[in-house]
Design a protein around this motif. Structure first.
Motif, PDB file in Angstrom:
ATOM      1  N   HIS A   1       0.830  -1.223   0.000  1.00 10.08           N
ATOM      2  CA  HIS A   1       0.000   0.000   0.000  1.00 10.08           C
ATOM      3  C   HIS A   1       0.860   1.267   0.000  1.00 10.08           C
ATOM      4  O   HIS A   1       0.496   2.276   0.610  1.00 10.08           O
ATOM      5  N   PHE A   2       1.974   1.223  -0.627  1.00 14.87           N
ATOM      6  CA  PHE A   2       2.880   2.369  -0.665  1.00 14.87           C
ATOM      7  C   PHE A   2       2.270   3.501  -1.501  1.00 14.87           C
ATOM      8  O   PHE A   2       1.791   3.277  -2.620  1.00 14.87           O
ATOM      9  N   ASP A   3       2.297   4.723  -0.922  1.00 15.35           N
ATOM     10  CA  ASP A   3       1.787   5.923  -1.614  1.00 15.35           C
ATOM     11  C   ASP A   3       2.940   6.919  -1.716  1.00 15.35           C
ATOM     12  O   ASP A   3       3.432   7.429  -0.698  1.00 15.35           O
ATOM     13  N   PRO A   4       3.410   7.202  -2.922  1.00 15.93           N
ATOM     14  CA  PRO A   4       4.596   8.073  -3.042  1.00 15.93           C
ATOM     15  C   PRO A   4       4.334   9.489  -2.560  1.00 15.93           C
ATOM     16  O   PRO A   4       5.218  10.118  -1.980  1.00 15.93           O
ATOM     17  N   GLU A   5       3.095  10.025  -2.782  1.00 18.10           N
ATOM     18  CA  GLU A   5       2.820  11.390  -2.348  1.00 18.10           C
ATOM     19  C   GLU A   5       2.906  11.496  -0.829  1.00 18.10           C
ATOM     20  O   GLU A   5       3.494  12.432  -0.285  1.00 18.10           O
ATOM     21  N   VAL A   6       2.328  10.523  -0.127  1.00 20.24           N
ATOM     22  CA  VAL A   6       2.361  10.538   1.336  1.00 20.24           C
ATOM     23  C   VAL A   6       3.800  10.391   1.835  1.00 20.24           C
ATOM     24  O   VAL A   6       4.220  11.051   2.793  1.00 20.24           O
TER      25      VAL A   6
END
Length: 831
Positions: free
Chosen positions: A91-96
Motif C-alpha cells: 500500500h505504498f503511496d509516493p505522495e504521502v
C-alpha cells in the motif's frame, strides 16, 4: 545452438520448487500474445496492466525461490503492511511518503535519502538482470514443456472418448451373455454341490451333521468323496511306506464312520477290509517303534496317541508307556550314580544338580505331561498309578542328591551349595505341580531344610574349631617366650586378637548362612526359612549354641586335674575370664542384635534372652578367675610348703638374711600383679596407714606379743599358752581364704596371698622349731610384710595371717626367744 531453441535439453528443476509457479512464470515470461489479441493487449499496453503484471511475475519468482516478502526485499519482516510510507509495502503511496520526508527531514537528510534510494534502485535493477540471465534457459525449457503438454492433452482426450465407447459395447455384450447362460449356470451350480467345494478328505459322513455347508451336497461333491474312499487303501499304503503314520491315522479316522455305515454294500465292504489289513500293519509298526524305545518321550507319546486313535486297548498302552518311561529314567539315575562312584572325580554339586534336573527331572516332566494328556480317561486310578510311579523314581533320585550333598563338607562358603539347592528346588516345582499327589515338591523342600540344618551344624563346629585354634595360638604365644628366651605379645594384645578372630568367624558364618534366606533363592519364602531357620536354627542353634559352647569349653579348664591345674597356663585362664567378661558386657548383645537384624527373627518362636546368656558368661568369667586365683595360690603355696618341709628348723643356724624362697614369693606375686593389671582394673583398697611396713614388725615386739611368748619360757605353763592363743583367735577377725573373687586386680591378688599365707601357716603348725628357727620365721614374715601389704585390699589381712604364722611357730618352739626388732629390720633391709 541458441539457449532458447527447442532442441536444447530441458533443465532439471529443484524438487522443492512448485511446478505451478514454474509454469505460470514461464507462461508470463516467454509466451507471446494469444491469437486474436490486439496491440493494446501487450505488456506495453495500458498503464494499469504493466505494474500489475510485473508484481505477479515478481511474486512467482519469490514463490519459486522460496523467499518471503521480507527476504525478497532484503529487510526483516515486521513493519505494518498497511503503512503507506513503507517502500516495500503493498500500500505504498509516493505522495504521502514525500510529504512525510519534507515535513520530518532536513535538506541534508533528504539528499542522503535520495542518494540511498538511487543506490537501492540500481542494486535492484542489477539483481533483476542477474535473475533473468541466470534463469533464461529454465524459462525457455518451461515454455517448450507447456507447449508439448497442450498437444499431448488433446490426443489423450480423443483416446479417452474411444475407450468410453468400447466399454459401453463390452458392457452390452456381457449383459446379453449372462442372460443367455443363466439357466445353464444354475444347473452347473447344483451339480457342483454348492458354492464351496469339499477337499479330498472333507465331509465324508453323509447325514451325520458333522459338516456344515452353505447348500446340500451336490453330485460333484459326492463324486469327490467316493473317489477319496476308493483311493483310501492306496493312500494308506503310501503313508505307511513313507512313514507318515499320523496322516494315515487321520485318513482312517475320517473314513471309518462312512465305511461302518455302508459296510453292507460290497464295494464299501472291500474297501473296509483292505483298510483294516493296512491299519493292522500300521499298528504293528507303531508298536514296534514304541517298543524299541530309541526315541525320546515326545515320539513315544506320539506313538501311543496314534495307537489309541487306532483303537488299541488303553490299559495295555498305559502299562507299556510307563514301563518304557521307567527304563529311560532309570538310565538317567544310573548315570547320576556313576558320577558318585569312587573312581572318577565327582563333579561339583552345581553340575550334578544341573545334570539331574535336565536329565531325570526334565524326563519325568515330559512323561507326566504326556501321560496326563494321553490317558486322561483313566480317571483317579490312572492318576494314582502315575503318582506311585513318580514317587518311586523320585525317592531314588532324592537319595542320590542327598548322597552328593553329603559330600559338601569342607569350606565355609555356601554360595555354590545354595545355588545348587536353588536349581534343584526350582526344577522340581514343575513336576510338583503336575504330580501333586506324589509329593515331590514337599520332599525337595525337606531335603533343602535338612541340608540347611546340616550346614548350621557344620558352621557351629567350624566356630568351635576356630575357638580352639585361637586357644592353641594363645598357648603357643605364652610358651614361646619361655622357650626362645624373648618377650612375646602381651595379654592385652592376645585378648584383642582372640576377640577379633572369633567375631570375624561369627560374622563370616552369619554371612554364609544368610544366603539361604536371600530373596532371589526360590525356597527362601518357605515357612521354615522365614521362621524356624532364622530363630531356632541361626540364632539359637548357631549363635547361642556357640556362645554356650565357648563358655563350656572355658569352664572345662577349671575342671582339669592336678595340683597345679594340669597343663593349663594360668595366663590362659586369666585371658578367658576377661574374654567372657567382655562378652557379658557388650559382645553378646552386639552379636544377637546383628543376628536379629540380618535374619528378622520372629517373636512367636521361643528364644534365649540376652540377659540369660550374659549371666552365663559372667558366671563362667567368675569361675575362671576363681580358678586362676587357686592355681596361682597353689603354685606359691607349693614353694612355701616345700621350703618349710625340707628344712631342719631345730638345728638351723642363727638367721643372717632372708631365705631365697621368700624373695621368690615376692617376685612371683609382683609378676602376677603385673599380669592381672594388663586385663583388669585396679580395684578399691581400704585406707592404708603411713607405716604399714613397721606395723608388722611392731606387732612382733609389742607387749601383747611378748605376753603371748612369755609363758612359754617356763615349763609349767604350756596349757596357759594354748589357752591364751585360743582366746586370741576368738577375738581376732575370721579370715575366709576362698572368698568370692571380684573382677579387679586387688581382689585377685588378695585371694592369691590369702591362699599362700594360709598354706604357710598350716605347714608351720606341722613343724617343730628351735630358737633360731623361730627367729628365721620371724625374719621371713617381716620380709613378706614389707612387700605383700601393698597388693591386698586390706593390709590388716596380711598382718593377721603373718601374726598367726609367727605365733604358731612360737607355739611349736621349745625355746621361743624372738629376735630383736631392730636386728630383724636390718636383716630385711639388707636382704
Amino acid at each position: 545452438m541458441a539457449p532458447g531453441s527447442a532442441s536444447s535439453p530441458s533443465p532439471s528443476f529443484p524438487a522443492s520448487r512448485p511446478w505451478a509457479a514454474v509454469g505460470a512464470m514461464a507462461a508470463a515470461a516467454a509466451a507471446g500474445p494469444s491469437p486474436g489479441s490486439g496491440p493494446g493487449d501487450s505488456p506495453e499496453g495500458p498503464e494499469g496492466e504493466a505494474p500489475e503484471r510485473r508484481r505477479k511475475a515478481h511474486g512467482m519468482l519469490k514463490l519459486y525461490y522460496g523467499l518471503s516478502e521480507g527476504e525478497a526485499a532484503g529487510r526483516p519482516a515486521g513493519p505494518d503492511p498497511l503503512d503507506p510510507t513503507d517502500l516495500n509495502g503493498a500500500h505504498f503511496d509516493p505522495e504521502v511518503y514525500l510529504d512525510k520526508l519534507r515535513r520530518e527531514c532536513p535538506l541534508a537528510q533528504l539528499m542522503d535519502s535520495e542518494t540511498d534510494m538511487v543506490r537501492q534502485i540500481r542494486a535492484l535493477d542489477s539483481d533483476m538482470q542477474t535473475l533473468v540471465y541466470e534463469n533464461y534457459n529454465k524459462f525457455i525449457s518451461a515454455t517448450d514443456t507447456i507447449r508439448k503438454m497442450k498437444n499431448d492433452f488433446r490426443k489423450m482426450e480423443d483416446e479417452m472418448d474411444r475407450l468410453a465407447t468400447n466399454m459401453a459395447v463390452i458392457t452390452d455384450f456381457s449383459a446379453r451373455i449372462s442372460a443367455t447362460l443363466q439357466d445353464r449356470h444354475e444347473r452347473i451350480t447344483k451339480l457342483a454341490g454348492g458354492r464351496r467345494q469339499a477337499g479330498p478328505a472333507e465331509g465324508l459322513s453323509w447325514g451325520s451333521g458333522a459338516n456344515v455347508t452353505l447348500r446340500p451336497p451336490g453330485v460333484h461333491a459326492l463324486l469327490r468323496k467316493l473317489q477319496f474312499l476308493f483311493e483310501l487303501p492306496s493312500r494308506l499304503t503310501k503313508c505307511v511306506e513313507l512313514g507318515a503314520y499320523g496322516q494315515a491315522v487321520r485318513y482312517q479316522g475320517r473314513a471309518q464312520a462312512v465305511l461302518q455305515q455302508y459296510q453292507h454294500l460290497p464295494s464299501f465292504r472291500a474297501i473296509q477290509d483292505d483298510c483294516q489289513v493296512i491299519t493292522a500293519r500300521l499298528a504293528q509298526q507303531l508298536r514296534q517303534r514304541f517298543r524299541e524305545g530309541g526315541s525320546g518321550a515326545p515320539e513315544q507319546a506320539e506313538c501311543v496317541e496314534l495307537l489309541l486313535a487306532l483303537g488299541e486297548p488303553a490299559e495295555e498302552l498305559c502299562e507299556e508307556f510307563l514301563a518304557h518311561a521307567r527304563g529311560r529314567l532309570e538310565e538317567e539315575l544310573r548315570s547320576l550314580e556313576a558320577e558318585l562312584g569312587p573312581s572318577p572325580p565327582a563333579p561339583d554339586v552345581l553340575e550334578f544338580t544341573d545334570h539331574g534336573g535336565s536329565g531325570f527331572v526334565g524326563g519325568l516332566c515330559q512323561v507326566a505331561a504326556a501321560y496326563q494328556e494321553l490317558f486322561a480317561a483313566q480317571g483317579p486310578a490312572g492318576a494314582e498309578r502315575l503318582a506311585a510311579f513318580a514317587r518311586e523314581l523320585g525317592s531314588r533320585y532324592f537319595a542320590l542328591v542327598e548322597r552328593r550333598l553329603a559330600q559338601e563338607q569342607g569350606g565355609g562358603d555356601n554360595s555354590l551349595l545354595v545355588r545348587a539347592l536353588d536349581r534343584f528346588h526350582r526344577r522340581l516345582r514343575a513336576p510338583g505341580a503336575l504330580l501333586a499327589a506324589a509329593g515331590l515338591a514337599e520332599a525337595a523342600t525337606e531335603i533343602v531344610e535338612r541340608v540347611a540344618r546340616e550346614r548350621l551344624g557344620h558352621h557351629l563346629q567350624g566356630l568351635r574349631t576356630a575357638f580352639l585354634g585361637c586357644l592353641t595360638d594363645v598357648r603357643q604365644a605364652l610358651a614361646a617366650p619361655r622357650v626362645a628366651g624373648k618377650e612375646g605379645p602381651g595379654l592385652a594384645e592376645l585378648l584383642a586378637n582372640v576377640a577379633s578372630s572369633i567375631l570375624s568367624h561369627i560374622k563370616a558364618s552369619l554371612a554364609a548362612v544368610h544366603l539361604f534366606t536371600a530373596k532371589e533363592v526360590s525356597f527362601s519364602n518357605k515357612p521354615y526359612f522365614r521362621g524356624e531357620f532364622c530363630s531356632q536354627g541361626v540364632r539359637e542353634g548357631l549363635i547361642v549354641g556357640f556362645i554356650r559352647s565357648m563358655c563350656q569349653t572355658a569352664q572345662s579348664f577349671c575342671d582339669s586335674p592336678g595340683e597345679k591345674g594340669g597343663a593349663t597356663p594360668p595366663a590362659l585362664l586369666l585371658l578367658l575370664s576377661r574374654l567372657c567378661l567382655d562378652y557379658e558386657t557388650a559382645t553378646i548383645s552386639y552379636i544377637l542384635t546383628l543376628t536379629d537384624e540380618q535374619f528378622l527373627v520372629q517373636d512367636q518362636f521361643p528364644v534365649t534372652p540376652v540377659s540369660t546368656l550374659c549371666a552365663e558368661a559372667r558366671e563362667t568369667a567368675r569361675r575362671l578367675l576363681t580358678h586362676y586365683v587357686k592355681v596361682q595360690g597353689l603354685v606359691i603355696s607349693q614353694m612355701l610348703r616345700k621350703s618349710v618341709e625340707t628344712r631342719d628348723w631345730l638345728s638351723t643356724l642363727e638367721p643372717r638374711n632372708v631365705r631365697a624362697v621368700m624373695k621368690r614369693v615376692v617376685e612371683d606375686t609382683t609378676a602376677i600383679d603385673v599380669q592381672v593389671g594388663l586385663l583388669y582394673e585396679e580395684g578399691v583398697r581400704k585406707a592404708q596407714s603411713s607405716d604399714s611396713s613397721k606395723r608388722t614388725f611392731s606387732v612382733y615386739s609389742s607387749s601383747r606379743q611378748q605376753g603371748r611368748y612369755a609363758p612359754s619360757y617356763t615349763p609349767s605353763a604350756p596349757m596357759d599358752t594354748n589357752l591364751l592363743s585360743n582366746i586370741q583367735k576368738l577375738f581376732s577377725e575370721r579370715i575366709d581364704v576362698f572368698s568370692p573373687v571380684e573382677f579387679n586386680k586387688v581382689s585377685v591378688l588378695t585371694g592369691i596371698i590369702k591362699i599362700s599365707l594360709k598354706t604357710l601357716l598350716e605347714c608351720v603348725r606341722l613343724r617343730t622349731f628351735g630358737r633360731f628357727g623361730l627367729q628365721q620365721v620371724q625374719v621371713d614374715c617381716h620380709f613378706l610384710q614389707l612387700y605383700l601389704w601393698r597388693f591386698v585390699a586390706d593390709e590388716e589381712l596380711v598382718h593377721l595371717l603373718l601374726d598367726e604364722v609367727v605365733a604358731s611357730a612360737a607355739l611349736r618352739c621349745p625355746d621361743p626367744v624372738p629376735m630383736e626388732p631392730s636386728v630383724v629390720e636390718v636383716i630385711c633391709e639388707r636382704g
